[in-house]
Write a protein that holds these residues in place. Structure first.
Motif, PDB file in Angstrom:
ATOM      1  N   GLU A  40       0.835  -1.207   0.000  1.00 13.96           N
ATOM      2  CA  GLU A  40       0.000   0.000   0.000  1.00 13.96           C
ATOM      3  C   GLU A  40       0.867   1.254   0.000  1.00 13.96           C
ATOM      4  O   GLU A  40       0.549   2.253  -0.656  1.00 13.96           O
ATOM      5  CB  GLU A  40      -0.915  -0.014   1.218  1.00 13.96           C
ATOM      6  N   ARG A  41       1.976   1.214   0.729  1.00 19.21           N
ATOM      7  CA  ARG A  41       2.897   2.352   0.770  1.00 19.21           C
ATOM      8  C   ARG A  41       3.456   2.652  -0.623  1.00 19.21           C
ATOM      9  O   ARG A  41       3.654   3.814  -0.986  1.00 19.21           O
ATOM     10  CB  ARG A  41       4.023   2.060   1.763  1.00 19.21           C
ATOM     11  N   ARG A  42       3.733   1.603  -1.403  1.00 20.17           N
ATOM     12  CA  ARG A  42       4.260   1.796  -2.750  1.00 20.17           C
ATOM     13  C   ARG A  42       3.238   2.446  -3.680  1.00 20.17           C
ATOM     14  O   ARG A  42       3.596   2.897  -4.769  1.00 20.17           O
ATOM     15  CB  ARG A  42       4.738   0.456  -3.328  1.00 20.17           C
ATOM     16  N   ARG A  43       1.998   2.490  -3.249  1.00 26.74           N
ATOM     17  CA  ARG A  43       0.946   3.106  -4.051  1.00 26.74           C
ATOM     18  C   ARG A  43       0.512   4.468  -3.494  1.00 26.74           C
ATOM     19  O   ARG A  43      -0.452   5.063  -3.998  1.00 26.74           O
ATOM     20  CB  ARG A  43      -0.252   2.166  -4.132  1.00 26.74           C
ATOM     21  N   ILE A 192      10.394   1.146   2.921  1.00 23.08           N
ATOM     22  CA  ILE A 192       9.771   2.470   2.963  1.00 23.08           C
ATOM     23  C   ILE A 192      10.014   3.253   1.672  1.00 23.08           C
ATOM     24  O   ILE A 192       9.581   4.406   1.554  1.00 23.08           O
ATOM     25  CB  ILE A 192      10.248   3.299   4.176  1.00 23.08           C
ATOM     26  N   THR A 193      10.688   2.642   0.710  1.00 22.30           N
ATOM     27  CA  THR A 193      10.942   3.331  -0.554  1.00 22.30           C
ATOM     28  C   THR A 193       9.791   3.085  -1.518  1.00 22.30           C
ATOM     29  O   THR A 193       9.065   2.085  -1.406  1.00 22.30           O
ATOM     30  CB  THR A 193      12.254   2.856  -1.200  1.00 22.30           C
ATOM     31  N   PRO A 194       9.617   3.958  -2.505  1.00 24.27           N
ATOM     32  CA  PRO A 194       8.516   3.774  -3.455  1.00 24.27           C
ATOM     33  C   PRO A 194       8.649   2.536  -4.324  1.00 24.27           C
ATOM     34  O   PRO A 194       7.648   1.995  -4.795  1.00 24.27           O
ATOM     35  CB  PRO A 194       8.568   5.051  -4.307  1.00 24.27           C
ATOM     36  N   LEU A 195       9.887   2.037  -4.539  1.00 21.75           N
ATOM     37  CA  LEU A 195      10.088   0.850  -5.365  1.00 21.75           C
ATOM     38  C   LEU A 195      10.190  -0.430  -4.548  1.00 21.75           C
ATOM     39  O   LEU A 195      10.216  -1.536  -5.113  1.00 21.75           O
ATOM     40  CB  LEU A 195      11.353   1.018  -6.225  1.00 21.75           C
ATOM     41  N   GLY A 196      10.276  -0.314  -3.221  1.00 21.25           N
ATOM     42  CA  GLY A 196      10.341  -1.488  -2.369  1.00 21.25           C
ATOM     43  C   GLY A 196      11.627  -2.276  -2.518  1.00 21.25           C
ATOM     44  O   GLY A 196      12.667  -1.735  -2.909  1.00 21.25           O
TER      45      GLY A 196
END
Length: 248
Positions: A40-43, A192-196
């Motif tokens: 969900e964080r990546r979105r 915690i990064t956008p690309l995981g």
């Protein structure tokens, strides 16, 4: 020495195994919930950074884009090391220092196109002295403007996460307080990064970079050596076992 605290019951190995299996069910549920939260964080939506921030580095003034060091993702930790902080000038904040001691080898983050940087208001000569004393390796910059205030870390520590597309920089995530204290491992940072973690088992949006599980793992001094045929075989077998067990 005799323990005087109220300890749990002492049981047989069989009963201990049963208790462990019961706990493991809850631990696996927590792990999968954490994976879902990371997905969900990546979105999460991104917001563009529209100010030109300036830092002081070992070689002079640098921009926020420079802090990426040519990589796609950037994690910036605001560490309190400056006049007025307890421990100055010999030490940074005790909590920030404990966090710095937790940081894993940066080569593994870098291999995932991610840079970790620290930022404080102390001059570079003091930062260099502190890093040498404490044995810290992460790049560490001096804040020269309102970066800390603008990103919620002027009064408390925290990690801000960024990604860039050419010269455009986007803030993707922020974490502080209790959520901030457990960071330090390669996995906790990548999550915690956008690309995981960028591995194929992750639930990420279409088109995100992903590689087979284990295949990119390496010794920290060997990432420049290129592909290793033997490791490719070992990692492929490990990934197959991972999938057979239901991504445990």
């Amino acid at each position: 020495m005799t323990m005087t605290m109220n300890t749990p019951p002492i049981v047989s190995q069989q009963d201990w195994n049963a208790a462990h299996e019961k706990m493991l069910v809850k631990e696996k549920a927590t792990m999968r919930a954490r994976d879902a939260l990371s997905a969900e964080r990546r979105r999460m939506p991104w917001t563009e950074v529209d100010k030109a921030y300036v830092f002081e580095g070992p070689d002079g003034k640098v921009s926020l884009l420079d802090l990426f060091e040519g990589r796609r993702q950037l994690i910036v930790y605001r560490a309190f090391f400056e006049p007025g902080v307890y421990g100055w000038p010999d030490h940074a904040c005790r909590g920030c220092s404990l966090g710095a001691d937790q940081v894993g080898h940066l080569a593994h983050l870098n291999a995932r196109d991610t840079t970790l940087a620290y930022a404080s208001r102390a001059p570079q000569e003091d930062i260099a002295r502190l890093k040498q004393r404490m044995g810290w390796e992460m790049p560490w910059y001096t804040i020269t403007d309102n970066f800390d205030k603008d990103f919620g870390v002027d009064e408390w520590h925290g990690h801000n996460v960024f990604i860039h597309d050419g010269n455009r920089i986007f803030r993707t995530y922020f974490i502080n307080n209790r959520g901030d204290e457990a960071l330090g491992t390669v996995w906790s940072y990548l999550d915690i990064t956008p690309l995981g973690r960028q591995e194929v088992w992750e639930d990420s949006p279409e088109g995100y970079p992903q590689t087979p599980l284990y295949s990119w793992w390496n010794w920290h001094d060997n990432y420049d050596a290129g592909a290793d045929k033997k490791w490719a075989e070992v990692s492929a077998a490990g990934e197959a076992a991972f999938r057979d067990k239901g991504n445990q």
